[in-house]
Design an enzyme around this catalytic site. Structure first.
Site, mmCIF file in Angstrom:
data_model
loop_
_atom_site.group_PDB
_atom_site.id
_atom_site.type_symbol
_atom_site.label_atom_id
_atom_site.label_comp_id
_atom_site.label_asym_id
_atom_site.label_seq_id
_atom_site.Cartn_x
_atom_site.Cartn_y
_atom_site.Cartn_z
ATOM 1 N N LYS A 68 0.861 -1.182 0.000
ATOM 2 C CA LYS A 68 0.000 0.000 0.000
ATOM 3 C C LYS A 68 0.893 1.226 0.000
ATOM 4 O O LYS A 68 1.708 1.416 0.897
ATOM 5 C CB LYS A 68 -0.905 -0.005 1.218
ATOM 6 C CG LYS A 68 -1.787 1.238 1.287
ATOM 7 C CD LYS A 68 -2.771 1.175 2.417
ATOM 8 C CE LYS A 68 -3.627 2.430 2.422
ATOM 9 N NZ LYS A 68 -4.588 2.406 3.527
ATOM 10 N N LYS A 126 -2.145 -1.531 -3.832
ATOM 11 C CA LYS A 126 -3.005 -0.358 -3.780
ATOM 12 C C LYS A 126 -2.189 0.913 -3.839
ATOM 13 O O LYS A 126 -1.216 1.008 -3.104
ATOM 14 C CB LYS A 126 -3.796 -0.409 -2.470
ATOM 15 C CG LYS A 126 -4.608 0.811 -2.176
ATOM 16 C CD LYS A 126 -5.322 0.639 -0.879
ATOM 17 C CE LYS A 126 -6.137 1.874 -0.621
ATOM 18 N NZ LYS A 126 -6.804 1.808 0.651
HETATM 19 C C1 PBG Z 1 -7.023 3.724 5.393
HETATM 20 C C2 PBG Z 1 -7.548 3.426 4.033
HETATM 21 C C3 PBG Z 1 -7.436 4.316 2.960
HETATM 22 C C4 PBG Z 1 -8.082 3.718 1.878
HETATM 23 C C5 PBG Z 1 -8.580 2.480 2.308
HETATM 24 N N1 PBG Z 1 -8.226 2.314 3.646
HETATM 25 C C6 PBG Z 1 -6.846 5.654 2.863
HETATM 26 C C7 PBG Z 1 -5.609 6.008 3.542
HETATM 27 O O1 PBG Z 1 -4.681 5.195 3.692
HETATM 28 O O2 PBG Z 1 -5.534 7.157 3.974
HETATM 29 C C8 PBG Z 1 -8.188 4.364 0.527
HETATM 30 C C9 PBG Z 1 -9.197 3.861 -0.423
HETATM 31 C C10 PBG Z 1 -9.466 4.732 -1.584
HETATM 32 O O3 PBG Z 1 -8.833 5.787 -1.814
HETATM 33 O O4 PBG Z 1 -10.374 4.363 -2.343
HETATM 34 N N2 PBG Z 1 -6.865 2.706 6.287
#
Ligand code: PBG
Length: 322
Positions: A194, A247
């Site tokens: 991520k 991601k």
């Molecule tokens: C945070 C989380 C995020 C997303 C899913 N879980 C955002 C972040 O890390 O700030 C993002 C999903 C998206 O942008 O569609 N635990």
């Protein structure tokens, strides 16, 4: 010229015969946003077509999606500021609306594959995925909170937990805790790679979950790196993850391929909020053909090696098949 590649493109039927990749509705997981209360269906301004639902409305939405063939959902909660604290205590309060909502979804639709999110940010007054002390994100102390949250979500009946926090060691820690409490059947889809990405902006609007200070670069990955994704994947394999996730998806197609080529686990990709909103915004201005852009994006993610795609386009995609 003996070789004329255009021969394999000469008709729709031939193009279909030689097509290597196709996306089906069974590959998709639809992310949904849950709020407390009832009779609420609040549009997310930065994500046209996406809403925050109270549980009664979310059940209608899921029913409609099931008719379209969508079987898997990932539910995220949007908490009001007054329920947030530095330790995300609300995340494992059994009476909290998120856990009650998950329970209701499984009770009403036992056949759906229900995924939940494991991270502190929706419940944290600091807006970070871990416990903050003197401006630092504490790793091992955060694992305790994530484990409590995971047990509470498993108890609510979810099929797949999605740790999205990027703390070190969390997959193994959560796996052990689940097994000790008899939840051996609950799966873990690890957010393996991520990245600290600009493409989460609209999601943070939807959840009011933007960090109150700093950024997430000490735990989410540097967009410039791919070898680190192999380290993360090694650990997730060892620690018992059932799926590896990358991601965002679009700027990281090479990372999707890297993990799919090197690991036997199914790879998922999260086609995130900013990737969705870019298409919606430009199509609203007439600058792009929305359906074709969506299809091309989803196909490219699958072609790169993702078997599973988490996408806000799930419903739009399913409707194009009708
Ligand atoms: C945070 C989380 C995020 C997303 C899913 N879980 C955002 C972040 O890390 O700030 C993002 C999903 C998206 O942008 O569609 N635990």
């Amino acid at each position: 010229m003996y070789r004329r590649p255009r021969r394999n493109r000469k008709s729709e039927a031939i193009r279909n015969l030689v097509q290597e990749t196709s996306v089906g509705v069974e590959d998709l997981i639809f992310p949904l946003f849950l709020v407390s209360g009832e009779k609420k269906k609040i549009p997310v301004d930065s994500m046209p077509g996406i809403f925050r639902f109270s549980i009664d409305q979310m059940l209608f939405e899921i029913e409609e999606c099931l008719k379209l063939g969508i079987q898997s959902f990932d539910v995220f909660p949007a908490y009001p500021e007054e329920l947030k604290d530095p330790f995300a205590k609300e995340s494992y309060n059994p009476e909290t609306f998120y856990l009650k909502g998950l329970r209701e979804i499984k009770k009403r639709f036992p056949e759906v594959c229900l995924m939940s999110d494991v991270a502190m940010d929706p419940y944290s007054s600091d807006g970070h995925d871990g416990i903050v002390q003197n401006g630092k994100i504490l790793n091992d102390e955060t694992l305790e909170v994530l484990a409590k949250m995971s047990l509470a979500q498993a108890d609510a009946g979810v099929d797949i937990l999605g740790p999205s926090d990027m703390m070190d060691g969390r997959v193994g820690f959560i796996r052990e805790e689940l097994d000790q409490h008899g939840f051996t059947d609950v799966s873990i889809m690890s957010y393996t790679a991520k990245y600290a990405s600009a493409f989460y902006g609209p999601f943070r609007d939807a959840l009011d979950s933007a960090p109150k200070f700093g950024d997430k670069k000490t735990y989410q990955m540097n967009p410039a790196n791919s070898k680190e994704a192999l380290i993360e994947a090694d650990l997730d394999m060892e620690e018992g993850a059932d799926f590896l996730m990358v991601k965002p998806a679009l700027s990281y197609l090479d990372v999707i391929k890297l993990l799919n080529d090197n690991y036997p686990l199914p790879v998922a990709a999260y086609n995130v909020s900013g990737e969705y909103s870019m298409v919606k915004a430009s199509s609203a201005r007439g600058w792009i053909d929305e359906d074709r852009a969506m299809m091309e994006i989803l196909t490219s993610i699958k072609r790169a090696g993702a078997k599973i795609i988490l996408t806000y386009f799930a419903k739009d995609f399913a409707k194009t098949l009708r």
